[in-house]
Motif scaffolding. Sequence first.
Motif, short mmCIF file in Angstrom:
data_model
loop_
_atom_site.label_atom_id
_atom_site.label_comp_id
_atom_site.label_asym_id
_atom_site.label_seq_id
_atom_site.Cartn_x
_atom_site.Cartn_y
_atom_site.Cartn_z
N ASP A 1 0.81 -1.21 0.00
CA ASP A 1 0.00 0.00 0.00
C ASP A 1 0.85 1.27 0.00
O ASP A 1 2.00 1.28 0.47
N LYS A 2 0.24 2.34 -0.49
CA LYS A 2 0.82 3.68 -0.35
C LYS A 2 0.13 4.36 0.82
O LYS A 2 -1.08 4.58 0.81
N VAL A 3 0.90 4.66 1.84
CA VAL A 3 0.38 5.32 3.04
C VAL A 3 0.31 6.82 2.77
O VAL A 3 1.32 7.44 2.41
N VAL A 4 -0.87 7.40 2.93
CA VAL A 4 -1.06 8.84 2.71
C VAL A 4 -1.49 9.48 4.02
O VAL A 4 -2.45 9.04 4.66
N VAL A 5 -0.76 10.52 4.41
CA VAL A 5 -1.11 11.30 5.59
C VAL A 5 -1.54 12.69 5.10
O VAL A 5 -0.71 13.48 4.67
N PRO A 6 -2.84 13.00 5.14
CA PRO A 6 -3.33 14.28 4.63
C PRO A 6 -3.34 15.35 5.72
O PRO A 6 -3.18 15.06 6.91
N ALA A 7 -3.53 16.59 5.30
CA ALA A 7 -3.69 17.68 6.25
C ALA A 7 -5.05 17.58 6.94
O ALA A 7 -5.95 16.88 6.49
#
Length: 211
Positions: free
Chosen positions: A121-127
């Motif tokens: 998976d691609k881990v995405v941490v958004p604002a």
Amino acid sequence: DAGDAFNFRATSVVTLSGSLDNHLVLTPAVADETWKMMLPVGGQAEVSYVTVDHSDASGVGVVGITAKNSTDGGNNVNWAFPKPMLPGDAVTWTGAIDSDWNKADNWKDKYDDARLPTADDKVVVPAGCANWPRVPSEMSFWGIVVDTNAQLTIAGGPLSVTNELRVAGTLAFSGHQTLKVSAPTASFADGTVVPGEGTVRILDSVDTFDP
């Protein structure tokens, strides 16, 4: 066998995998009896192409088991059977509960299902999250993306990234952790690194590095 318990260590990496046409079947020897699988926090499970029934993976201080491209045979506890995901598909941090990486309800995949990210998976941490994630132990992911005004803290490790690294927000190290980057492209443009005593290792496979 019925009532069997498979107990792993916090440092364990458990791999269970069949194939698209030939699932690995995980079932009790005695029909309808429950068998336990206990993976403590800090351990990792890479499970795919399995069919599971009557398994209890719950308990104090354990993590849930995510079985990709797999079949829920019924009567399973603390197992997740997400819809099919391709390598590099995003699993996005929400921080809806707290900063605990190992709580599935802090994450959403592309189907809006709550589940933990896995190595593909691609881990995405958004604002805009109320709580920011902390990587608790050694982990490896297809990608890591930290958006502008977002933060990811490496509290355990090493953390390895194999295909895409993009930090436009804040990447923090809480101690002597290591970030290993083998992704073809690694970008820290417009981002901030709070190094602490941490180390970033850029491996030979990186074609483009934008600090």
